[in-house]
Design an enzyme around this catalytic site. Structure first.
Site, PDB file in Angstrom:
ATOM      1  CB  ALA A   4       2.996   1.588   7.659  1.00  0.00           C
ATOM      2  CG  HIS A   5       4.780   3.299   3.220  1.00  0.00           C
ATOM      3  ND1 HIS A   5       4.522   4.214   2.240  1.00  0.00           N
ATOM      4  CD2 HIS A   5       4.568   3.945   4.391  1.00  0.00           C
ATOM      5  CE1 HIS A   5       4.169   5.355   2.789  1.00  0.00           C
ATOM      6  NE2 HIS A   5       4.196   5.222   4.074  1.00  0.00           N
TER       7      HIS A   5
END
Lengths: 341, 341, 341
Positions: free
Chosen positions: C236-237
């Site tokens: 994920a980011h």
């Protein structure tokens, strides 16, 4: 559009007509939205209620019931419906050879007409059996072979040397033949083990969207005939999957897992690697498997257990905090006090 | 590059300036790497500490604090930051009609200018609303319809007959409209149930990368307006998802699941099929759902429970082996010995 | 075809020959299907038995054993096999510059020859280092940079501004740089937080098929050198992954997770967001992590525990229903009756 009388449909699925067999049907549908030329099915009590007021032209039923529709009485509503739905919606067939001008095909590829090759398809030195459809953006590497009547939907990727049997369907985004996850550990570093095996997928297998089937490290990854795989599943290197298996979405097989025939996984079943599951094993959803399964039957859980046992464990889990309180209380009340721990 | 004074930014987000409102800002960023023309936000204690020494030109804050930056005091820092970040980084808009020469578009497609159609895009007999961007390698099947201002990133696949509303964003690798996993069992064999329904996705939905949204078996799979879906999620056939839902990564909805509005799933929530969840349900991460959820609230677990209850169960699980030992000990110590089992 | 004497192979992997070092080898394989010019390895007792009757020309062994094959005795069979397999199956190298006429390359792209750019590849204003291969259908956005000798397999997507080091391998279907899942909640609505960070992937990273690595919200998502990621993983980011990590299939890192060096995840490990795991942590399969891991070691479970402890908990789970019965029984038998709850 395909049209058929209820009587002819009944014949197709081995059913018995109750009502006007000459009524004309042109589609399948559901009881709520059906029109007078739609065939529907009645599977259980909820559907029986809907059947009483449906506008459907015909219904497939297990036994005669109260409905304005013409009825076809059959022994297995689901099978009969599948057959008739296939009659109205046959699999797309390639009638005439078509290779889109924007496809890129290696001169050494062997294409057996008729084929339907879409725009942006890229085919290496591969052989493609007659009747196959390869949709836009699909890539087939060198050394691949596809049997007859295969269907690769858009944006499928086959690495080099993948072999598909006849009538194999692969849905979009699925990747077959990528390297297995194989490394030797050298100190802190991972040394790549070249993945030099292949992938062999037998006749009538269907693989959903965005799955991955890795090539073997040495030797092949194999999926047996008629096995069906839902979306987002992962089959690791050197798995050998038997015939007539079915895996619902998000199942993940660890490397070198060997499955027998007629094994079914409900959604999101994870296996470790190097394990063996015999024929006729059924695994409930959300399960994790870390050892061999030697006996046919129904299993479930993490850890894996007999399915009924696991369903009881799930119930007990709800009471776990209470159980802990009870034991603490018992320890206090026992003559001699809490000597336990 | 977009430039704005702190005062004008404060106006945009309904905030109050503390300090020099004429300072010029040209970007958003984080407190550690910010420069004198960067706007940052201060959300909690850790950020408050960083704010004391930041080089940022301006900061969004809940209340005045000790910082060299100009401050914009707002009621909700996250919302204000989102608005201002959108100001500096507006969604790409199609200004002029551009269809790349390497796109392949069916003559029967209806394209409403302006559009931005990238190289390698393939569009069947579909209709595409004005302002939409379709990036390289994306495939849109026959019968699809896209509303205005949709964005399909590279290598997206839409099977035939998928309908998107306005401003729908779909990230790369996502597959919409593949066949649902539907078979009738005939002896050992799986008989394919043709999947003849569609997919309808309402306005302002955003779907992450490498997701799958299957078409309905009969009738449509639906996703309601403004719902947001993270990567690697799976929405099975005939799911009906309400409005303003949010699913973090790797959520998997079983077939025919019906979700109300404002339902949120943290990461990796799995549901069985044919179940119903009412409005305003929030499910914690790593949960499995096998039955209806009839009341709004916070749930979690496998099996699913009230969230607080499950968090206690997780704590109890850590003590499970000790609990077993304690009970064995209690059995031994009880007058009359271990008659229990 | 590559050929080599057993003696020269022994030299390559630092082994000692037992038998005829002049024997010629042209491939690696497994003991069962090997021919007289195949090299195999003998790792454990099962292989030792197969080695007694193998037709293989040579075998890698830990110590001399009973086999008709010439033996190469080494300290680590797996490392030696990886080296020799790489010798017979070297990574594909770009010998001559080739840009397929059906590739679409922005005039502003900087291409450093030699490169192998396949059909249907789309490259924006990016820079591609010498020796890199981009296979059919791969899309590289504006502002991306690839180092030397990268390999992007077919149908990979790199959004704008993704930076890869040298010798990075990305398998098909993987999407790097899609927007992270970031929204501010405004009443019932989700307000998109523009994801304006990038992705930085260091040298010698390998990422499997159908993975997703999201761009940072602000600042970059990072994957450290030599880290290996299996299929269907999600990063994920703003995750920061250290060097020499290894994640088996279906691992999912929540946003802003920070991992040290030499962290390993067995299959299907899920982490929450904003947590930190130190160097040299090893997580067993099917685990969920919701808090920091501050000490090196082996962990497993949901909730996460010391691995040995969790393996005992799994055993105890099998007995949970029985435990509940035992406690109910104890409550009845205790003097004073079931006062507990």
């Amino acid at each position: 559009m395909i049209e058929a009388s209820v009587a002819s449909l009944a014949q197709l699925c081995g059913g018995r007509v109750v009502g006007d067999g000459s009524r004309s049907i042109d589609s399948v549908g559901d009881l709520r939205s059906a029109g007078p030329r739609t065939l529907c099915f009645v599977r259980d009590a909820m559907y029986r209620e809907l059947a009483q007021t449906t506008r459907a032209g015909a219904v497939l039923v297990y036994e005669e019931l109260d409905t304005p529709a013409v009825q076809i009485v059959v022994g297995d509503v689901a099978i009969a419906f599948a057959r008739l739905a296939q009659h109205f919606h046959p699999l797309a067939r390639v009638e005439q050879h078509r290779v889109h001008e924007r496809a890129v095909i290696d001169p050494a590829a062997r294409l057996e007409p008729p084929l339907d090759i879409g725009p942006g398809v890229v085919i290496g030195k591969a052989s493609i059996g007659a009747g196959s459809m390869l949709m836009a953006g699909t890539v087939v590497g060198d050394g691949c072979s596809l049997g007859a009547d295969c269907m690769l939907h858009a944006n499928v990727t086959l690495y080099r040397g993948v072999r598909l049997g006849n009538r194999v369907q692969v849905h979009s985004g699925t990747v077959i033949g990528a390297d297995g996850f194989g490394y030797a550990k050298q100190g802190d570093r991972y040394l790549k083990l070249p993945q030099i095996g292949g992938v062999v997928i037998d006749d009538d297998v269907e693989i959903g969207a965005n799955c991955t089937v890795d090539r073997g490290a040495i030797g092949d990854t194999r999926i047996g005939a008629r096995t069906k795989i839902d979306n987002l599943c992962h089959i690791a290197h050197n798995c050998v999957v038997g015939t007539d298996n079915a895996f619902a979405a998000a199942c993940m097989l660890g490397g070198s897992t060997v499955l027998g025939d007629r094994v079914t996984f409900a959604g999101h079943v994870i296996t470790g690697g190097h394990l063996r599951i015999v024929d006729d094993v059924r695994i409930g959803g959300n399960s994790g498997i870390t050892g061999d399964v030697d006996e046919p039957g129904d299993y479930m859980g993490w850890p894996l257990m007999d399915k009924r046992q696991y369903l009881r464990v799930l119930l007990s889990l709800r009471e776990l905090t209470q159980l802990q309180t009870d034991v603490a209380d018992l320890k206090k009340r026992l003559p001699g006090g809490s000597a336990g721990s």
